[in-house]
Write an enzyme that holds these catalytic residues in place. Structure first.
Site, PDB file in Angstrom:
ATOM      1  N   ARG A   1      -7.850  -8.187   1.952  1.00 33.00           N
ATOM      2  CA  ARG A   1      -7.380  -9.322   1.150  1.00 33.00           C
ATOM      3  C   ARG A   1      -5.876  -9.530   1.336  1.00 33.00           C
ATOM      4  NH1 ARG A   1     -10.123 -10.864  -3.467  1.00 33.00           N
ATOM      5  NH2 ARG A   1      -8.247 -10.885  -4.742  1.00 33.00           N
TER       6      ARG A   1
ATOM      7  N   ARG B   1       2.270  -8.899   8.005  1.00 36.26           N
ATOM      8  CA  ARG B   1       3.034  -9.863   8.808  1.00 36.26           C
ATOM      9  C   ARG B   1       4.251  -9.227   9.459  1.00 36.26           C
ATOM     10  NH1 ARG B   1       3.388 -13.083   3.847  1.00 36.26           N
ATOM     11  NH2 ARG B   1       1.485 -14.324   3.734  1.00 36.26           N
TER      12      ARG B   1
ATOM     13  N   ARG C   1     -15.291  -2.687 -12.887  1.00 41.57           N
ATOM     14  CA  ARG C   1     -14.022  -2.176 -13.417  1.00 41.57           C
ATOM     15  C   ARG C   1     -13.546  -3.143 -14.486  1.00 41.57           C
ATOM     16  NH1 ARG C   1     -12.774   2.815 -12.844  1.00 41.57           N
ATOM     17  NH2 ARG C   1     -10.517   2.468 -12.662  1.00 41.57           N
TER      18      ARG C   1
ATOM     19  N   ARG D   1       0.003  -2.112 -12.891  1.00 41.21           N
ATOM     20  CA  ARG D   1       1.088  -3.080 -12.704  1.00 41.21           C
ATOM     21  C   ARG D   1       1.580  -3.601 -14.043  1.00 41.21           C
ATOM     22  NH1 ARG D   1      -2.738  -7.466  -9.505  1.00 41.21           N
ATOM     23  NH2 ARG D   1      -4.214  -7.769 -11.176  1.00 41.21           N
TER      24      ARG D   1
ATOM     25  N   GLU E   1      -1.016  -3.086 -17.276  1.00 42.07           N
ATOM     26  CA  GLU E   1      -2.452  -3.094 -16.949  1.00 42.07           C
ATOM     27  C   GLU E   1      -2.947  -1.685 -16.665  1.00 42.07           C
ATOM     28  OE1 GLU E   1      -3.675  -5.836 -13.931  1.00 42.07           O
ATOM     29  OE2 GLU E   1      -2.672  -7.527 -14.902  1.00 42.07           O
TER      30      GLU E   1
ATOM     31  N   TYR F   1     -16.549 -10.226  -5.620  1.00 45.82           N
ATOM     32  CA  TYR F   1     -15.097 -10.235  -5.857  1.00 45.82           C
ATOM     33  C   TYR F   1     -14.541 -11.585  -5.381  1.00 45.82           C
ATOM     34  CZ  TYR F   1     -10.402  -7.970  -5.806  1.00 45.82           C
ATOM     35  OH  TYR F   1      -9.090  -7.611  -6.024  1.00 45.82           O
TER      36      TYR F   1
ATOM     37  N   ASP G   1     -12.323 -15.047  -5.422  1.00 47.21           N
ATOM     38  CA  ASP G   1     -11.079 -15.658  -5.906  1.00 47.21           C
ATOM     39  C   ASP G   1     -11.446 -16.989  -6.548  1.00 47.21           C
ATOM     40  OD1 ASP G   1      -9.272 -13.695  -5.155  1.00 47.21           O
ATOM     41  OD2 ASP G   1      -9.102 -14.470  -3.115  1.00 47.21           O
TER      42      ASP G   1
HETATM   43  N1  UDP Z   1      -3.382  -3.070  -3.068  1.00 42.40           N
HETATM   44  C1  UDP Z   1      -2.630  -1.954  -2.810  1.00 42.40           C
HETATM   45  N2  UDP Z   1      -1.326  -1.911  -3.224  1.00 42.40           N
HETATM   46  C2  UDP Z   1      -0.759  -2.941  -3.900  1.00 42.40           C
HETATM   47  C3  UDP Z   1      -1.532  -4.089  -4.150  1.00 42.40           C
HETATM   48  C4  UDP Z   1      -2.845  -4.125  -3.733  1.00 42.40           C
HETATM   49  O1  UDP Z   1      -3.109  -1.000  -2.204  1.00 42.40           O
HETATM   50  O2  UDP Z   1       0.421  -2.816  -4.261  1.00 42.40           O
HETATM   51  C5  UDP Z   1      -4.783  -3.068  -2.613  1.00 42.40           C
HETATM   52  C6  UDP Z   1      -5.726  -2.479  -3.654  1.00 42.40           C
HETATM   53  O3  UDP Z   1      -6.735  -1.779  -2.957  1.00 42.40           O
HETATM   54  C7  UDP Z   1      -6.326  -3.699  -4.287  1.00 42.40           C
HETATM   55  C8  UDP Z   1      -6.420  -4.655  -3.109  1.00 42.40           C
HETATM   56  O4  UDP Z   1      -5.253  -4.376  -2.357  1.00 42.40           O
HETATM   57  O5  UDP Z   1      -7.576  -3.433  -4.857  1.00 42.40           O
HETATM   58  C9  UDP Z   1      -6.492  -6.105  -3.478  1.00 42.40           C
HETATM   59  O6  UDP Z   1      -5.366  -6.461  -4.245  1.00 42.40           O
HETATM   60  P1  UDP Z   1      -5.257  -7.869  -4.995  1.00 42.40           P
HETATM   61  O7  UDP Z   1      -3.839  -8.039  -5.363  1.00 42.40           O
HETATM   62  O8  UDP Z   1      -5.920  -8.891  -4.164  1.00 42.40           O
HETATM   63  O9  UDP Z   1      -6.106  -7.555  -6.295  1.00 42.40           O
HETATM   64  P2  UDP Z   1      -6.296  -8.405  -7.632  1.00 42.40           P
HETATM   65  O10 UDP Z   1      -5.099  -9.287  -7.784  1.00 42.40           O
HETATM   66  O11 UDP Z   1      -7.601  -9.139  -7.460  1.00 42.40           O
HETATM   67  O12 UDP Z   1      -6.362  -7.374  -8.689  1.00 42.40           O
END
Ligand code: UDP
Length: 373
Positions: free
Chosen positions: A169, A173, A246, A277, A303, A351, A353
């Site tokens: 996801r 870059r 979850r 976070r 969170e 999952y 978006d």
């Molecule tokens: N992820 C990570 N470190 C970060 C942010 C995301 O390893 O700092 C990984 C983690 O496995 C997460 C996945 O990337 O489940 C997808 O993150 P996303 O931000 O898309 O999750 P959401 O916003 O849906 O909670």
């Protein structure tokens, strides 16, 4: 009598309700919570739209979907650029030249690519899980500091037991670009998501505090067809077993200071910090209220991710092999429910978006329409 009963006033339900109504169908929406919007629900506190069920940043590459949502709200120009805090060191996300510079001191794309190449060699063949996928994308250093701890906290499972697609996801870059999403269109609806959903549901009958499954038999008698957006395993009374999800617990505080962390999203990527976070909601709207005035206070949410238990809200399906195969068995059962459509993150155990939810709702109604003619 209604043509359609829609269980759930989240994004999937609201889009279906709008489309069906515009096609001349009689629709009733029932929602078990006391508010519309599902998990995109926002609530205004001191001029700040608080994302009550976690941050939602609208992004899409699909012009038709973008045009569709813009019918119901004006979007601001917010671009998500989260910061990763690893034991007090700050890194840019997603993984880009700023991240590689901080991690390795490299200054050019060529140097960064060489570093990643050197570290990804430990993975041979197709990555079999999230750990292997992450190392093969960005190398072990970044995996250890920015991915492993965060992911294991979020999912409560080891990275070697999680599906590879989850980490895909995130973009990688070799440019100096902190935009978290590879999307042509991105923003936050001005006035909050609740207002957007309420615009979508304009003129449509919605009954809040109405639990479809608790009153299924009598509600079913009201309509020819049902669109169910709740959890598919709960619909079938867990007859094949429980799907895993979850959930997130939020510790939200109103602070009498103008800024707490200077950014909407800061991820804590070590394993020891118990939360994943901190969201500082005002920065989704540049710290200003709708009149353009600076807001003197701030609202933050810590969170904490945990396994779903009865009574919690479901946030993320756990799309590993075990759960996906159980879901497939529920899908088979669902085929027997001729007048029920299962949709959304919970109905399809996916999952999704937000843009994919909208696409899927629009496709669902297009398919329905074909049946009428
Ligand atoms: N992820 C990570 N470190 C970060 C942010 C995301 O390893 O700092 C990984 C983690 O496995 C997460 C996945 O990337 O489940 C997808 O993150 P996303 O931000 O898309 O999750 P959401 O916003 O849906 O909670």
């Amino acid at each position: 009598m209604y043509d359609y009963l829609i269980a759930g006033a989240g994004l999937f339900g609201a889009v279906c309700a709008r489309e069906l109504t515009d096609l001349g169908k009689r629709v009733l929406v029932v929602e078990k919570r006391p508010h519309i919007g599902g998990n995109v629900y926002t609530e205004n506190v001191e001029g700040i739209n608080v994302h009550k069920y976690g941050a939602h940043i609208f992004h899409t590459n699909n012009k038709a979907v973008w045009d569709y949502v813009c019918r119901f709200a004006e979007f601001n120009r917010f671009t998500n650029s989260p910061i990763a805090n690893y034991k007090g060191e700050l890194y840019s996300l997603p993984f880009n030249m700023y991240t590689f510079n901080k991690m390795w001191g490299v200054t050019t794309p060529e140097q960064a690519a060489a570093k990643i190449d050197e570290q990804r060699r430990e993975i041979t063949g197709e990555p079999k899980n999230l750990e292997e996928q992450a190392i093969s994308l960005v190398g072990r250093d970044i995996y250890e500091r920015l991915i492993k701890g965060y992911t294991e906290k979020q999912w409560g499972r080891e990275c070697s037991r999680l599906p590879a697609f989850i980490i895909k996801r995130l973009p990688v870059r070799l440019t100096f670009d902190n935009n978290y999403f590879d999307a042509l269109y991105q923003g936050i609806p001005i006035g909050g998501y609740t207002r957007l959903i309420s615009k979508m549901l304009e003129g449509i009958e919605v009954h809040l505090d109405t639990d479809y499954l608790a009153d299924k038999a009598s509600l079913d008698r009201l309509a020819d067809r049902v669109i169910y957006t709740g959890a598919i395993d709960e619909y079938f009374a867990y007859s094949l077993g429980r799907l895993e999800y979850r959930t997130v617990r939020f510790d939200t505080k109103l602070l009498d200071i103008p800024s707490f962390q200077g950014n909407a999203v800061v991820n804590f990527t070590d394993k020891q910090t118990p939360f994943t976070r901190i969201i500082e909601h005002k920065w989704f709207e540049f710290g200003r209220d709708e009149n353009g005035s600076d807001i003197p206070k701030t609202v933050i949410s810590y969170e904490y991710s945990k396994e779903y238990e009865k009574g919690d809200e479901r946030f993320y399906p756990v799309n590993d092999e075990k759960n996906n195969s159980l879901y497939q068995r529920y899908r088979e059962l669902a085929k027997g429910e001729k007048n029920v459509i299962f949709g959304g993150r919970l109905g399809q155990y996916k999952y999704f978006d937000m843009d994919h939810v909208i696409m899927s709702a629009l496709e669902c109604i297009a398919k329905e329409k074909k049946e009428w003619t």
